[in-house]
Design a protein around this motif. Structure first.
Motif, PDB file in Angstrom:
ATOM      1  N   UNK A  64      -9.831   4.607  -3.857  1.00  0.00           N
ATOM      2  CA  UNK A  64      -9.267   3.276  -4.070  1.00  0.00           C
ATOM      3  C   UNK A  64      -9.808   2.255  -3.065  1.00  0.00           C
ATOM      4  N   UNK A  65     -10.518   2.725  -2.046  1.00  0.00           N
ATOM      5  CA  UNK A  65     -10.988   1.834  -0.986  1.00  0.00           C
ATOM      6  C   UNK A  65     -11.894   0.704  -1.474  1.00  0.00           C
ATOM      7  N   UNK A 114       4.039  -7.741  -2.813  1.00  0.00           N
ATOM      8  CA  UNK A 114       4.972  -8.467  -3.660  1.00  0.00           C
ATOM      9  C   UNK A 114       6.385  -7.902  -3.633  1.00  0.00           C
ATOM     10  N   UNK A 115       6.515  -6.607  -3.402  1.00  0.00           N
ATOM     11  CA  UNK A 115       7.843  -6.007  -3.384  1.00  0.00           C
ATOM     12  C   UNK A 115       8.405  -5.805  -4.783  1.00  0.00           C
ATOM     13  N   UNK A 116       9.641  -5.314  -4.846  1.00  0.00           N
ATOM     14  CA  UNK A 116      10.306  -5.025  -6.113  1.00  0.00           C
ATOM     15  C   UNK A 116      11.649  -5.736  -6.135  1.00  0.00           C
ATOM     16  N   UNK A 117      11.927  -6.453  -7.203  1.00  0.00           N
ATOM     17  CA  UNK A 117      13.201  -7.166  -7.303  1.00  0.00           C
ATOM     18  C   UNK A 117      14.351  -6.176  -7.442  1.00  0.00           C
ATOM     19  N   UNK A 118      15.548  -6.623  -7.051  1.00  0.00           N
ATOM     20  CA  UNK A 118      16.731  -5.762  -7.131  1.00  0.00           C
ATOM     21  C   UNK A 118      17.028  -5.361  -8.579  1.00  0.00           C
ATOM     22  N   UNK A 119      16.704  -6.247  -9.546  1.00  0.00           N
ATOM     23  CA  UNK A 119      16.953  -5.948 -10.954  1.00  0.00           C
ATOM     24  C   UNK A 119      16.024  -4.849 -11.458  1.00  0.00           C
ATOM     25  N   UNK A 120      14.778  -4.839 -10.993  1.00  0.00           N
ATOM     26  CA  UNK A 120      13.798  -3.862 -11.485  1.00  0.00           C
ATOM     27  C   UNK A 120      13.895  -2.526 -10.758  1.00  0.00           C
ATOM     28  N   UNK A 121      14.370  -2.545  -9.529  1.00  0.00           N
ATOM     29  CA  UNK A 121      14.332  -1.342  -8.676  1.00  0.00           C
ATOM     30  C   UNK A 121      14.933  -0.095  -9.337  1.00  0.00           C
ATOM     31  N   UNK A 122      16.111  -0.180  -9.995  1.00  0.00           N
ATOM     32  CA  UNK A 122      16.663   1.045 -10.608  1.00  0.00           C
ATOM     33  C   UNK A 122      15.854   1.544 -11.802  1.00  0.00           C
ATOM     34  N   UNK A 123      14.979   0.685 -12.341  1.00  0.00           N
ATOM     35  CA  UNK A 123      14.239   1.037 -13.557  1.00  0.00           C
ATOM     36  C   UNK A 123      12.742   1.210 -13.297  1.00  0.00           C
ATOM     37  N   UNK A 147     -10.659  -6.841  -2.746  1.00  0.00           N
ATOM     38  CA  UNK A 147      -9.517  -7.755  -2.772  1.00  0.00           C
ATOM     39  C   UNK A 147      -9.157  -8.262  -1.378  1.00  0.00           C
ATOM     40  N   UNK A 148      -9.724  -7.642  -0.345  1.00  0.00           N
ATOM     41  CA  UNK A 148      -9.394  -8.059   1.013  1.00  0.00           C
ATOM     42  C   UNK A 148      -8.122  -7.436   1.531  1.00  0.00           C
ATOM     43  N   UNK A 149      -7.803  -6.227   1.053  1.00  0.00           N
ATOM     44  CA  UNK A 149      -6.597  -5.506   1.486  1.00  0.00           C
ATOM     45  C   UNK A 149      -7.013  -4.348   2.379  1.00  0.00           C
ATOM     46  N   UNK A 150      -6.332  -4.199   3.516  1.00  0.00           N
ATOM     47  CA  UNK A 150      -6.637  -3.129   4.472  1.00  0.00           C
ATOM     48  C   UNK A 150      -5.790  -1.899   4.190  1.00  0.00           C
ATOM     49  N   UNK A 151      -6.413  -0.716   4.258  1.00  0.00           N
ATOM     50  CA  UNK A 151      -5.677   0.543   4.109  1.00  0.00           C
ATOM     51  C   UNK A 151      -5.775   1.316   5.419  1.00  0.00           C
ATOM     52  N   UNK A 152      -4.631   1.656   5.994  1.00  0.00           N
ATOM     53  CA  UNK A 152      -4.589   2.456   7.216  1.00  0.00           C
ATOM     54  C   UNK A 152      -3.829   3.745   6.936  1.00  0.00           C
ATOM     55  N   UNK A 167      -1.295   4.389  -4.716  1.00  0.00           N
ATOM     56  CA  UNK A 167      -2.216   3.523  -3.969  1.00  0.00           C
ATOM     57  C   UNK A 167      -2.721   2.373  -4.841  1.00  0.00           C
ATOM     58  N   UNK A 168      -3.079   2.682  -6.086  1.00  0.00           N
ATOM     59  CA  UNK A 168      -3.563   1.641  -6.998  1.00  0.00           C
ATOM     60  C   UNK A 168      -2.485   0.595  -7.215  1.00  0.00           C
ATOM     61  N   UNK A 169      -1.244   1.037  -7.354  1.00  0.00           N
ATOM     62  CA  UNK A 169      -0.127   0.111  -7.527  1.00  0.00           C
ATOM     63  C   UNK A 169       0.033  -0.773  -6.293  1.00  0.00           C
ATOM     64  N   UNK A 170      -0.123  -0.183  -5.103  1.00  0.00           N
ATOM     65  CA  UNK A 170       0.002  -0.956  -3.863  1.00  0.00           C
ATOM     66  C   UNK A 170      -1.105  -1.996  -3.761  1.00  0.00           C
ATOM     67  N   UNK A 171      -2.330  -1.616  -4.104  1.00  0.00           N
ATOM     68  CA  UNK A 171      -3.457  -2.566  -4.050  1.00  0.00           C
ATOM     69  C   UNK A 171      -3.230  -3.706  -5.033  1.00  0.00           C
ATOM     70  N   UNK A 172      -2.744  -3.359  -6.240  1.00  0.00           N
ATOM     71  CA  UNK A 172      -2.547  -4.368  -7.278  1.00  0.00           C
ATOM     72  C   UNK A 172      -1.553  -5.451  -6.835  1.00  0.00           C
ATOM     73  N   UNK A 173      -0.482  -5.030  -6.134  1.00  0.00           N
ATOM     74  CA  UNK A 173       0.599  -5.969  -5.821  1.00  0.00           C
ATOM     75  C   UNK A 173       0.603  -6.431  -4.359  1.00  0.00           C
ATOM     76  N   UNK A 174      -0.503  -6.180  -3.663  1.00  0.00           N
ATOM     77  CA  UNK A 174      -0.634  -6.678  -2.290  1.00  0.00           C
ATOM     78  C   UNK A 174      -1.687  -7.778  -2.272  1.00  0.00           C
ATOM     79  N   UNK A 175      -1.364  -8.964  -1.769  1.00  0.00           N
ATOM     80  CA  UNK A 175      -2.329 -10.072  -1.787  1.00  0.00           C
ATOM     81  C   UNK A 175      -3.428  -9.887  -0.741  1.00  0.00           C
ATOM     82  N   UNK A 176      -4.461 -10.689  -0.866  1.00  0.00           N
ATOM     83  CA  UNK A 176      -5.558 -10.666   0.099  1.00  0.00           C
ATOM     84  C   UNK A 176      -5.022 -10.879   1.510  1.00  0.00           C
TER      85      UNK A 176
END
Length: 539
Positions: A244-245, A314-323, A251-256, A281-290
Motif C-alpha cells: 500500500x506504500x 476523516x474518522x467515523x461518525x457516531x451514526x455509522x460506527x455501529x454499522x 497521496x502524501x500520507x505517511x505510514x509508520x 490499510x487501504x481504508x486508512x489511506x483512502x480516508x486520510x488527507x494529504x
C-alpha cells in the motif's frame, strides 16, 4: 331456556339457580375475561379470570379502575370507542394493553362487546370478552421488524448494485477509451506509455472489485474456507505495508510501523490475513488527507495478538460506527460522494477475522477525529515458526517480463475462447515457446497422439467435455508422459475449493483469470523444471 330469563336470573339470583350456576362455571372456565354490562355501560358481572388478572372485585371494578388498568397510550382511544358504541348501540372492538396485577406488566388484549336487545329492540345488556393476544402481537411485531429490515436491506442492495455498476464501468471506460485511441494510432510515444499504464491500473482495479464481490458472495454462502499455517503476523503486516506504500506516497500520507511483540504466532491463512490487513490499510489511506499519518502496530492485547491500524484522517461518525462492518453499507452512497469503491472491504475484513477465531474492533471520536481499527487473533504459540519449504516459483528471478524463459518448450493451450487462445499464444511465443492451440477438449485429445508437449495449459469450464474430463483422460494414457505431463489449470473458478478440486483431480497448478502474463510464463517454466528434476531423480 329464554335468554332474557337467564339474564334476569343472573341479576337477581332468584330464578333458575341451576342454569345460572352452569353459566357461571362455563364463564369461569374460559381462558378469556368475560363481562356483562347494563345498557348504560356499568358492569354487573365479571368472570373469575378478570379477578385473577386484575385483582379487583365486582364492587371495585369501576370506570376509574378500568382507566387505571389501561395503558396510558390506549386509555383515551378505548374510552372514546366504548362511549361511541353505547351511544349508537353498535358492536365494540378494540386492541389495548391491560395491566396485570401480579407483576405490573401490560399485555395486549382484543376487547369485543355485543349489545343484546329485547323483542322491542331495546338494549337489555352488553356481553363482552377480553382475549389475551400478547403472543400474536409479539409475532406481528417481529414480522414487521423483519419486513422493515428486509426493506432496508433491499434499498441498500439496490444502492450497492448501482455502485457496482458505477465502479465497474469507471475503470472499463478508461480501458475502452485508451484502447480505442491506440487503435486509431493518434497517440504519441509518451501518450501510448500513459495509455498502457492507465489500462493496466484500471484493469487491476476492476479485478479487485470483482474479487471483492466474489468474496462477499462466498462468505454469505459459507463457501469460503481457510488454508491455515502457523505464522508471525509481522511478516504479513510488512508485506501489506509494502503493497500500500506507493498509493500512500502518491497521496502524501505517511505510514509508520512499530512492533511491540516480536514472537507472537497465530494460526492463519496467510493470503486471507494479508487481505484483512491490506483492506484496513487501504481504508486508512483512502480516508486520510494529504499530510496525514497512519500507524501500524503489533502488540499483545487481552491475551490476543493485536494488529492495530490507526490514522488521523476523516474518522467515523457516531451514526455509522455501529454499522461500519455491515454489507451494503457506506458512510456516503450518494452520487456526490468523495470516495469510490463498493464499501465491501471492511465487511470482508471483519468476516475473515471472525473465521480466524478473532475480531476487529473500531474506535473513533467522530468526524475528522481519525479512527483506530484493532484486529485481534488468538495466539497459538510464542517463538519463531518453522520455516516453510521454499517455493520454486518464488525462487525464480522476479523479472518484469521473463522473455525467452520458455525457449525450446512446446506448450499446448486449451480454451474455448478465441481471444484467450490468441493472447496466450502470443505471450508464450514472445517467450520462445512453440504453441499448439485447441478450442475444445475433444480437439486436444485428438491432437495429443501426434504431439509431445512439455506443458499443457487448460481452461476448466468448456462446452462438451470440460477440463476435469481432459485431466482424467490424460492421466489415464499409457503412452510415456501421459501420467506426469505438467498440466496447469487456467480458470475463472477462483475459490480455495476450486483450487483444491483442480489439484485433487490431477492438475499440477491452479491459476485464476485474469492472469498476469509474466506469472503464467514463470509458472510454466517452473512446472517444466520440476518435471525434469523429478525425472532426473528417478533415473
Amino acid at each position: 331456556m329464554n335468554l332474557e330469563l337467564m339474564i334476569d336470573a343472573a341479576t337477581t339470583g332468584e330464578r333458575f339457580p341451576r342454569e345460572l350456576e352452569i353459566l357461571r362455571q362455563l364463564a369461569d372456565g374460559l381462558p378469556q375475561i368475560v363481562w356483562v354490562a347494563r345498557p348504560d355501560g356499568s358492569h354487573e358481572y365479571y368472570n373469575k379470570h378478570w379477578h385473577d388478572y386484575t385483582g379487583l372485585t365486582l364492587e371495585n371494578s369501576t370506570d376509574d379502575a378500568w382507566c387505571e388498568l389501561l395503558h396510558a397510550e390506549d386509555r383515551e382511544r378505548a374510552q372514546a370507542l366504548w362511549h361511541e358504541a353505547l351511544q349508537r348501540g353498535t358492536p365494540y372492538e378494540i386492541e389495548f394493553r391491560l395491566k396485570r396485577v401480579t407483576d405490573g406488566a401490560y399485555r395486549w388484549f382484543l376487547g369485543r362487546s355485543l349489545p343484546y336487545r329485547n323483542t322491542n329492540g331495546a338494549i337489555v345488556n352488553w356481553f363482552g370478552t377480553c382475549t389475551d393476544i400478547q403472543e400474536q402481537k409479539l409475532a406481528q411485531d417481529a414480522l414487521r421488524r423483519a419486513h422493515d429490515a428486509m426493506q432496508r436491506e433491499n434499498v441498500q442492495k439496490d444502492e450497492f448494485l448501482g455502485m457496482v455498476s458505477h465502479e465497474l464501468r469507471t475503470p472499463l471506460n478508461a480501458v475502452f477509451g485508451w484502447t480505442r485511441l491506440m487503435q486509431e494510432n493518434v497517440l504519441s510515444e509518451d501518450e501510448r506509455a500513459q495509455a498502457m499504464d492507465s489500462i493496466m491500473r484500471n484493469s487491476q482495479a476492476q479485478a479487485r472489485l470483482i474479487e471483492d464481490v466474489l468474496d462477499i458472495t462466498r462468505i454469505v454462502n459459507q463457501k469460503l474456507s481457510l488454508d491455515r499455517c502457523v505464522l508471525n503476523p509481522w511478516d504479513v503486516v510488512t508485506e501489506a505495508v509494502e503493497a500500500v506504500l506507493p498509493s500512500a506516497n502518491t497521496k502524501g500520507v505517511t505510514i509508520k510501523s512499530s512492533m511491540g511483540a516480536y514472537d507472537l504466532l497465530v494460526s492463519a491463512d496467510r493470503m486471507r490475513l494479508q487481505q484483512v490487513v491490506l483492506n484496513l490499510l487501504t481504508n486508512a489511506v483512502k480516508f486520510t488527507p494529504a499530510g496525514g499519518q497512519i500507524r501500524v502496530e503489533i502488540a499483545r492485547q487481552r491475551g490476543s495478538a493485536a494488529i492495530v491500524v490507526s490514522d488521523d484522517g476523516q474518522g467515523v461518525s457516531a451514526e455509522l460506527l455501529p454499522h461500519i462492518f455491515e454489507r451494503f453499507r457506506q458512510g456516503d452512497s450518494s452520487s456526490t460522494r468523495h470516495h469510490g469503491g463498493l464499501g465491501l472491504g471492511l465487511a470482508i475484513a471483519h468476516q475473515l477475522a471472525v473465521m480466524h477465531g478473532g475480531d476487529i474492533e473500531v474506535e473513533s471520536a467522530g468526524r475528522d477525529q481519525g479512527s483506530r481499527f484493532t484486529l485481534l487473533l488468538p495466539i497459538v504459540a510464542v517463538g519463531n515458526p518453522e520455516k516453510p519449504e521454499v517455493d520454486v516459483l518464488a525462487a525464480i528471478e522476479d523479472q518484469s517480463f521473463p522473455a525467452q524463459s520458455l525457449r525450446s518448450l512446446h506448450v499446448m493451450v486449451i480454451d474455448d475462447e478465441a481471444s484467450v487462445r490468441d493472447l496466450l499464444a502470443l505471450t508464450l511465443a514472445k517467450c520462445g515457446a512453440s504453441v499448439t492451440m485447441a478450442s475444445s477438449v475433444e480437439d486436444a485429445l485428438a491432437l495429443l497422439p501426434n504431439l509431445s508437449p512439455d506443458v499443457v495449459v487448460s481452461d476448466i469450464a468448456m462446452p462438451g467435455l470440460d477440463g476435469y474430463d481432459f485431466i482424467r483422460q490424460l492421466r489415464a494414457l499409457v503412452r510415456p508422459g501421459g501420467a506426469d505431463l505438467p498440466v496447469i489449470a487456467l480458470t475463472a473458478y477462483a475459490s480455495l475449493q476450486d483450487r483444491n478440486r483442480a489439484l485433487e483431480a490431477g492438475f499440477d497448478r491452479h491459476l485464476t483469470k485474469p492472469v498476469d502474463p509474466a506469472e503464467l510464463v514463470r509458472t510454466i517454466a517452473v512446472s517444466h523444471s520440476s518435471r525434469r528434476a523429478k525425472a532426473a531423480a528417478e533415473r
